[in-house]
Scaffold this active site. Structure first.
Site, PDB file in Angstrom:
ATOM      1  N   GLU A 158       8.529  -6.038  -1.152  1.00  0.00           N
ATOM      2  CA  GLU A 158       7.157  -5.749  -0.733  1.00  0.00           C
ATOM      3  C   GLU A 158       6.265  -6.777  -1.427  1.00  0.00           C
ATOM      4  O   GLU A 158       5.622  -6.510  -2.436  1.00  0.00           O
ATOM      5  CB  GLU A 158       6.754  -4.320  -1.083  1.00  0.00           C
ATOM      6  CG  GLU A 158       5.471  -3.909  -0.372  1.00  0.00           C
ATOM      7  CD  GLU A 158       5.116  -2.466  -0.573  1.00  0.00           C
ATOM      8  OE1 GLU A 158       4.273  -1.962   0.200  1.00  0.00           O
ATOM      9  OE2 GLU A 158       5.642  -1.823  -1.492  1.00  0.00           O
ATOM     10  N   HIS A 224       0.668  -4.876   4.789  1.00  0.00           N
ATOM     11  CA  HIS A 224      -0.242  -5.458   3.799  1.00  0.00           C
ATOM     12  C   HIS A 224      -0.914  -6.682   4.418  1.00  0.00           C
ATOM     13  O   HIS A 224      -0.919  -7.783   3.841  1.00  0.00           O
ATOM     14  CB  HIS A 224       0.503  -5.826   2.523  1.00  0.00           C
ATOM     15  CG  HIS A 224       0.764  -4.652   1.634  1.00  0.00           C
ATOM     16  ND1 HIS A 224      -0.165  -4.154   0.752  1.00  0.00           N
ATOM     17  CD2 HIS A 224       1.857  -3.857   1.500  1.00  0.00           C
ATOM     18  CE1 HIS A 224       0.336  -3.113   0.104  1.00  0.00           C
ATOM     19  NE2 HIS A 224       1.571  -2.915   0.542  1.00  0.00           N
ATOM     20  N   ASN A 248      -1.665   2.433   6.151  1.00  0.00           N
ATOM     21  CA  ASN A 248      -2.025   1.976   4.809  1.00  0.00           C
ATOM     22  C   ASN A 248      -1.925   0.467   4.706  1.00  0.00           C
ATOM     23  O   ASN A 248      -0.958  -0.140   5.172  1.00  0.00           O
ATOM     24  CB  ASN A 248      -1.127   2.621   3.749  1.00  0.00           C
ATOM     25  CG  ASN A 248      -1.261   4.131   3.716  1.00  0.00           C
ATOM     26  OD1 ASN A 248      -0.315   4.852   3.983  1.00  0.00           O
ATOM     27  ND2 ASN A 248      -2.434   4.630   3.403  1.00  0.00           N
ATOM     28  N   ALA A 249      -2.929  -0.157   4.066  1.00  0.00           N
ATOM     29  CA  ALA A 249      -2.959  -1.602   3.806  1.00  0.00           C
ATOM     30  C   ALA A 249      -2.920  -2.421   5.087  1.00  0.00           C
ATOM     31  O   ALA A 249      -2.199  -3.416   5.186  1.00  0.00           O
ATOM     32  CB  ALA A 249      -1.833  -2.009   2.859  1.00  0.00           C
ATOM     33  N   HIS A 280      -1.828   9.616   1.060  1.00  0.00           N
ATOM     34  CA  HIS A 280      -1.866   8.288   1.682  1.00  0.00           C
ATOM     35  C   HIS A 280      -2.336   8.377   3.131  1.00  0.00           C
ATOM     36  O   HIS A 280      -3.099   7.530   3.607  1.00  0.00           O
ATOM     37  CB  HIS A 280      -0.474   7.632   1.651  1.00  0.00           C
ATOM     38  CG  HIS A 280      -0.106   7.025   0.346  1.00  0.00           C
ATOM     39  ND1 HIS A 280       0.263   7.775  -0.742  1.00  0.00           N
ATOM     40  CD2 HIS A 280      -0.034   5.730  -0.040  1.00  0.00           C
ATOM     41  CE1 HIS A 280       0.528   6.966  -1.746  1.00  0.00           C
ATOM     42  NE2 HIS A 280       0.361   5.724  -1.350  1.00  0.00           N
ATOM     43  N   ASP A 302       7.588   5.333  -0.673  1.00  0.00           N
ATOM     44  CA  ASP A 302       6.843   4.336  -1.452  1.00  0.00           C
ATOM     45  C   ASP A 302       6.724   4.815  -2.901  1.00  0.00           C
ATOM     46  O   ASP A 302       5.739   4.534  -3.585  1.00  0.00           O
ATOM     47  CB  ASP A 302       5.463   4.067  -0.843  1.00  0.00           C
ATOM     48  CG  ASP A 302       4.842   2.758  -1.306  1.00  0.00           C
ATOM     49  OD1 ASP A 302       5.562   1.925  -1.878  1.00  0.00           O
ATOM     50  OD2 ASP A 302       3.623   2.568  -1.103  1.00  0.00           O
TER      51      ASP A 302
END
Length: 418
Positions: A158, A224, A248-249, A280, A302
């Site tokens: 990641e 991300h 998320n991200a 989250h 995660d």
């Protein structure tokens, strides 16, 4: 870490590196992606399921075929109506029990034990963004772990190829553009053990890197990132097969700026990760997201080092994290820093809180993540396929309380871990 947990780590590590045993279970309520069956029985030998069914005469024959006397109650497990499911498969987790998978061989053993006793029988070890030489060493440690224990499926990077604006809890000083030299350096260090890598496709070399990793047998993941819909589609067309922790991200859903989520939902090649902890992603969005792509949504955790631990200060890579009420945030800026979720809890929440069917919830923690890497069929890494309770599949088994969904007994490849 207290002495009881250290003893558990020793026991789990010894069991997973030992030989498989023959198993005979009867009187279970079977739940897997193929449905529910009452009065279910199962036998296994050499780490592989040999027979299943509901007929008692067939059970006796199956026991004798693996040298178990069907009259010997000491060798036959009576499930007494408890749930029997495949073992959970977590393809995105960083640690537990105060250790991360970046913490060397001992860290891998400890973190694996923390997840194993809660039913995660197989795990892809996620490694956080660090300097490249550190990441290469961590890849080598995971590769070595695969040689001694079958529950480690490989690694997930990641980072470091993430968008600065969507870095989350990753160290901005270590983020890189995925130029070909870095791609080759990481692939060399992994030596065939890299399963997935999260990449922001909009980086200058992002699309090229996705293609290079995919050509090497890695499943790149879009995440991300600051990618829009079209850029995300380019990433999936280049070879990405996962969207990292959807919602998320990344850019969220917007009626005029759809972002990467619809691109993943529309593409049948893509597995959708989701963190079902209610934090989250809040429950209404988990329900919505789970319905986007039936049979393609994988529960992930995660999970970071604070998983299954008390609140307090912890580390995520080199960054300081504080956990309050089970929620991890960076001390520096308050950004969410991974989770303290277990797949056991994710499945329980899906059924008891969100109203998702038990079959679908179990599938999201078993067959779907296994299928992401081709582990739902015979393969060089696991040998027998994962994710179903059927003859020829790995004897990854959980006996679970039907009311609380608390995991009781755990086997991985015929090895009893709990």
């Amino acid at each position: 870490m207290d002495s009881n947990r250290m003893e558990t780590v020793k026991r789990v590590t010894s069991a997973i590196t030992g030989a498989p045993s023959c198993i005979a279970i009867r009187g279970a309520r079977k739940i897997d992606a193929r449905g529910v069956r009452e009065h279910f029985w199962l036998t296994s030998a050499d780490g592989v399921i040999t027979a299943t069914g509901t007929d008692e005469e067939e059970f006796e024959h199956a026991c004798r075929s693996i040298a178990i006397d069907p009259a010997d109650d000491t060798r036959i497990i009576d499930a007494a109506g408890h749930l029997l499911t495949p073992g959970y498969v977590d393809i995105h987790a960083h640690g537990s029990w105060e250790r991360s998978f970046d913490d060397g061989p001992d860290g891998i053993d400890i973190a694996r034990a923390g997840h194993a006793v809660h039913g995660t029988t197989r795990q892809v070890c996620s490694l956080i963004t660090n300097p490249i030489d550190v990441m290469c060493e961590n890849l080598r440690n995971v590769r070595a772990a695969m040689d001694r224990r079958p529950d480690v499926l490989g690694s997930h990077l990641e980072g470091p190829f993430l968008a600065l604006a969507r870095k989350g809890a990753h160290d901005p000083e270590c983020l890189k553009d995925p130029v070909p030299e870095l791609v080759e350096q990481l692939l060399d260090a992994a030596d065939g053990s890299l399963r997935q890598i999260t990449i922001a496709p909009e980086l200058p070399h992002g699309i090229d890197a996705i293609g290079r990793f995919a050509a090497a047998g890695v499943v790149p993941a879009v995440g991300h990132c600051d990618a829009d819909y079209d850029m995300a589609k380019r990433g999936f067309d280049a070879g990405a097969g996962i969207i990292t922790h959807m919602f998320n991200a990344m850019n969220g859903l917007h009626h005029r700026e759809p972002g990467p989520i619809p691109a993943a939902v529309e593409d049948p090649r893509v597995t959708i990760e989701i963190i079902n902890d209610g934090f989250h992603v809040q429950d209404p969005m988990v329900r919505l997201g789970f319905g986007f792509a039936p049979h393609r949504t994988a529960f992930i955790t995660d999970a970071m080092a604070a998983t299954d631990c008390p609140d307090g200060p912890y580390k995520l890579g080199a960054l300081d994290v504080n956990v309050v009420d089970g929620h991890a945030r960076l001390v520096s800026n308050g950004a969410i820093a991974g989770s303290t979720l277990l797949l056991e809890v994710a499945v329980r929440r899906a059924v008891t809180v969100l109203g998702i069917s038990p079959v679908d919830a179990v599938e999201a923690a078993t067959l779907t993540p296994a299928r992401t890497f081709g582990y739902d069929r015979p393969n060089p890494v696991t040998g027998a396929p994962l994710g179903l309770l059927a003859p020829g599949y790995a004897a990854d088994l959980l006996l679970t309380d039907p009311e609380t969904w608390a995991v009781g007994e755990v086997w991985c490849a015929g090895r009893k871990l709990k």
